[in-house]
Design a protein around this motif. Structure first.
Motif, short mmCIF file in Angstrom:
data_model
loop_
_atom_site.label_atom_id
_atom_site.label_comp_id
_atom_site.label_asym_id
_atom_site.label_seq_id
_atom_site.Cartn_x
_atom_site.Cartn_y
_atom_site.Cartn_z
N UNK A 5 54.33 29.57 46.25
CA UNK A 5 54.18 30.25 44.72
C UNK A 5 55.40 29.86 44.34
N UNK A 6 55.25 29.29 43.60
CA UNK A 6 56.96 29.03 42.75
C UNK A 6 58.33 29.98 42.52
N UNK A 66 63.33 18.82 38.11
CA UNK A 66 63.26 17.03 39.08
C UNK A 66 64.36 17.49 39.88
N UNK A 67 65.41 17.92 41.21
CA UNK A 67 65.20 18.30 41.67
C UNK A 67 64.75 19.11 43.08
N UNK A 68 63.59 20.08 42.20
CA UNK A 68 62.90 21.18 42.86
C UNK A 68 61.03 20.58 42.25
N UNK A 69 60.11 19.37 42.60
CA UNK A 69 59.07 19.51 41.52
C UNK A 69 58.37 20.62 41.94
N UNK A 70 57.92 20.80 41.33
CA UNK A 70 56.54 22.25 41.78
C UNK A 70 56.98 23.51 42.36
N UNK A 71 58.45 23.14 42.23
CA UNK A 71 59.09 25.19 42.42
C UNK A 71 59.37 26.05 42.22
N UNK A 72 59.79 25.16 41.17
CA UNK A 72 60.23 26.29 40.73
C UNK A 72 59.35 26.20 38.50
N UNK A 73 59.13 27.90 38.11
CA UNK A 73 58.81 28.28 37.08
C UNK A 73 60.17 28.27 35.82
N UNK A 74 60.29 26.82 34.70
CA UNK A 74 61.89 27.75 34.68
C UNK A 74 61.37 28.09 32.76
N UNK A 75 61.44 29.34 32.82
CA UNK A 75 61.19 29.27 31.16
C UNK A 75 62.59 29.93 30.73
N UNK A 76 62.39 29.85 29.20
CA UNK A 76 63.51 29.60 28.67
C UNK A 76 63.59 30.00 27.26
N UNK A 77 64.41 31.61 27.37
CA UNK A 77 64.53 32.84 26.75
C UNK A 77 65.46 33.06 24.88
N UNK A 78 65.31 31.92 23.99
CA UNK A 78 66.84 32.34 22.62
C UNK A 78 67.25 34.02 23.13
#
Length: 130
Positions: A5-6, A66-78
């Motif tokens: 799972x990511x 790009x370094x972890x394709x398909x391995x991360x779910x990155x969320x940005x929170x203000x």
């Protein structure tokens, strides 16, 4: 063997943004051909160091993806949004950018190698569990 799972990586930071107007006004502004100018003026109102930090963070996030394709779910929170304030209360986020890895481990700062080490450690631990 099932795919891993990511890994969730949440980035809490001050986010640049352009003020949107009410939907009817925005249609009028865009229709008059000045929407882009208004948004650019909003962005230009930020201090240059703020914009530079935002660009640096944006580039870093793209590199991570790009370094972890398909391995991360990155969320940005203000940091100034309600969820950002909630992170300050519940996770103790006080400095920015703060990276919350797998919902519990926090890292604040700009050291790419340190963050990559934390991410790799979490990815390896997840792979071992499965």
């Amino acid at each position: 063997m099932s795919p891993t799972a990511p890994l969730n990586v949440e980035v809490v930071a001050h986010v640049t943004g352009s003020m949107e107007h009410c939907s009817q006004c925005q249609v009028f502004i865009d229709g008059a051909g000045i929407g882009g100018k208004v948004h650019q003026e909003n962005l230009n109102s930020y201090p240059s160091d703020f914009i530079e930090d935002w660009q640096r963070l944006s580039d870093w996030i793209l590199e991570l993806a790009a370094e972890h394709p398909g391995q991360l779910i990155i969320r940005i929170t203000d940091a100034q949004s309600l969820p950002g304030m909630w992170k300050a209360v519940t996770k103790g986020v006080r400095k920015y950018p703060t990276f919350i890895i797998d919902g519990n481990e926090k890292y604040y700062g700009w050291d790419k190698s340190h963050l990559n080490h934390l991410i790799d450690r979490h990815l390896e631990a997840t792979a071992v569990k499965e």
